[in-house]
Enzyme design. Structure first.
Site, PDB file in Angstrom:
ATOM      1  N   CYS A  22       6.229   5.353   8.701  1.00 37.10           N
ATOM      2  CA  CYS A  22       5.420   5.302   7.486  1.00 37.10           C
ATOM      3  C   CYS A  22       6.337   5.406   6.262  1.00 37.10           C
ATOM      4  O   CYS A  22       7.052   6.385   6.100  1.00 37.10           O
ATOM      5  CB  CYS A  22       4.392   6.414   7.447  1.00 37.10           C
ATOM      6  N   ASN A  75       0.839  -1.189   0.000  1.00 33.92           N
ATOM      7  CA  ASN A  75       0.000   0.000   0.000  1.00 33.92           C
ATOM      8  C   ASN A  75       0.871   1.234   0.000  1.00 33.92           C
ATOM      9  O   ASN A  75       1.968   1.253   0.563  1.00 33.92           O
ATOM     10  CB  ASN A  75      -0.962   0.004   1.190  1.00 33.92           C
TER      11      ASN A  75
END
Lengths: 314, 262
Positions: free
Chosen positions: A141, A80
């Site tokens: 992230c 993702n």
């Protein structure tokens, strides 16, 4: 008059855990970014019965996220590159948190900043809001240009971020560690030195996939974070390493699809676990694992989870 | 309200070289299923492929409580799906997404499907026809054998106009050429379309130039299907800073609302 044996059998196994000061009714949380703000799954599961809901990562100001395609399926997993799309801290606190509080959910806020100061400010903004039980620091992230992963791969920055957040918060602070590092233990130590109350591990592994027909990367953002069963062995190995060296409770996750997976994580040192990608397949995964765990404990005469946490590391 | 249930497969057959029809009993999902919505289905047990596949509702039999899907084999997931046999179960989640809206009574509607994109338009045609709308359906395919919805459309009783690239049935050429050449725009009040994005973009242009309103149904890679993961985002045309979620805000959008590829 009941004898001693039946008394023991009647005893309910204790599922609640204390994760660095956060009391969870059961040790199965849902991972940030996989469960929205809870209400997305309200039709499928009693969200108040989930061990903890780690909500979608929140930044100070709204972020639109990355151009698509944002996801692609890979063997036993997915990539993702959402890019931290979120409406910002104000919308989270004013619109999403009240709903979660109303439903008596155990909530872990997940915050992401571009600078150490931004992390500190986000923590300060959350401080005093009822309904948040702990703060997870997104220092891992892989999908944002500034901050994110950069914070999670440098021990000095990890220390600074954790330390700054701790100064502004009375809540348990749980940095989420990136697996995209050479030495996970040094990162975990830095987090501990900064004052972390627990560790969340692991975030996604950076990867990519290629569109053969069009001869270009499949993801709009080129790279993305790999999650799902494909990363479970890496997660287990890293938790094992950290558990042996750092005395902080660990919230472990990475590809958990069932009770046995969760048990593996606990046996290498996770006090609690998180499910993520598996939810997309089984919306009730968190509560199903918690229920299964209770039965498993009864069958194996285990009254406390501490009896199995880390047993595979001795 | 959406559900996860095990649907008993009552029919599963190949309808063209690469397209299959799958009908299963879904007592919880079927009664609530609206045209344009989709189900999220597991094509196989196990972890590879891992994710569910979003498939639009091809037809719904509310009396029987059954749902029929039309799917095209495009990869591993849909390939494995073909192996499911009747009397076996499929793991289905739904109904999901925002379906088609119905235009005011008396409007004359045209449905334009490209290839397997005809799927959501069949259930829509059934509902529109049941409610007394005048319905015309245009279906563009490569060749006659891909006109898989022909029997259903005839049974529903709509005006069905096929187009084929090889001229083996109906109009020879693109479905958008059929629209341009054979349909009188003054007799069209509302348009629904589903198919390749390049085709839907042409339909949207046609509608905009003639001030005809309508809706389209989008497809995108999806993980959760419920608006939680933000994986199926697409840009809005009107505002280049915001994305919509195909699974939750769609898959149906007003014509011209979302940026199309090609």
């Amino acid at each position: 008059m009941r004898n001693k044996e039946t008394l023991i059998q009647d005893q309910e196994p204790e599922l609640s855990v204390n994760l660095g000061g956060l009391i969870m009714n059961n040790p199965v949380a849902v991972a940030s970014g996989t469960f929205g703000y809870g209400r997305e799954y309200e039709d499928y599961v009693d969200i108040s019965s989930i061990g903890a809901i780690i909500v979608k990562g929140t930044t100070l100001t709204p972020r639109p996220g990355n151009p698509g395609p944002r996801i692609v399926e890979t063997p036993a997993g997915m990539l993702n590159s959402i890019g931290l799309e979120n409406p910002g801290i104000d919308v989270f606190l004013n619109e999403h948190l009240p709903y979660l509080q109303e439903h008596r959910c155990t909530v872990i806020a997940n915050i992401a900043g571009n600078t150490v100061e931004e992390y500190a400010e986000l923590a300060a903004r959350i401080e005093g809001h009822r309904g948040v039980g702990a703060i997870e620091l997104n220092i891992s992230c892989p999908n944002v240009k500034q901050g994110g992963l950069q914070f999670g791969t440098d021990p000095e920055l990890v220390f600074q971020v954790v330390n700054a957040v701790k100064k502004n918060s009375t809540l348990p602070v749980i940095p989420k560690l990136s697996p995209n590092v050479t030495d996970i233990v040094s990162i975990a130590r830095a987090a501990q030195a900064g004052g972390a109350d627990a560790l969340s591990m692991i975030n996604t592994l950076m990867g990519m996939a290629v569109d053969i027909k069009n001869r270009k990367p499949l993801l709009g953002n080129i790279f993305g974070g790999l999650s799902g069963p494909a990363i479970k062995p890496v997660a287990l190995r890293m938790i094992y390493q950290v558990y042996r060296e750092v005395k902080l409770p660990i919230l472990g996750g990475g590809g958990i699809m069932n009770l046995n997976d969760a048990l593996e994580f606990m046996m290498v040192g996770a006090s609690a676990v998180s499910v993520g990608t598996g939810i997309f397949v089984h919306p009730r995964l968190a509560v199903d694992i918690a229920e299964g765990l209770k039965e498993w404990m009864q069958q194996n005469n285990i009254s406390q989870l501490s009896e199995i946490v880390g047993v595979a590391t001795h | 309200m959406p559900f996860v249930e095990q649907g008993l497969v009552v029919r599963h057959n190949q309808v063209s070289r690469d397209m299959w029809e799958l009908e299963f009993i879904a007592p919880a999902i079927a009664p609530e299923a609206l045209p344009g919505q989709f189900v999220h289905i597991r094509s196989a047990l196990g972890i590879n492929p891992l994710l569910r596949r979003p498939l639009s509702l091809y037809d719904v039999d509310k009396k029987l409580g059954s749902i029929t899907l039309l799917y095209k084999i495009v990869g591993t997931g849909t390939n494995l799906l073909t192996r499911i046999k009747t009397k076996e179960y499929v793991d289905v989640m739904g109904p999901l997404g925002k379906g088609f809206s119905l235009p005011p009574k008396g409007k004359r509607v045209v449905l334009i499907g490209g290839g397997v994109g005809i799927a959501p338009l069949v259930y829509l045609a059934r509902v529109l026809s049941d409610r007394g709308y005048q319905v015309k359906v245009l279906h563009g395919v490569e060749s006659r054998r891909q006109l898989v919805a022909f029997d259903k459309m005839r049974q529903i009783g709509v005006d069905f106009m096929p187009s084929t690239m090889d001229g083996s049935a109906g109009f020879k050429g693109l479905v958008t050429e059929l629209l341009q050449k054979k349909i009188n725009p003054s007799e069209v009040d509302y348009i629904y379309t589903c198919g390749p994005e390049i085709m839907m973009a042409a339909v949207a242009d046609y509608a905009r130039e003639r001030a005809i309103e309508g809706e389209l149904s989008m497809e995108e890679y999806m993980a959760c299907g419920v608006g939680a993961c933000l994986g199926c985002a697409r840009k809005l045309k009107t505002d280049d800073e915001s994305y919509v979620k195909i699974c939750k805000d769609g898959p149906v959008f007003p014509l011209g609302a979302v940026e199309l590829l090609g």
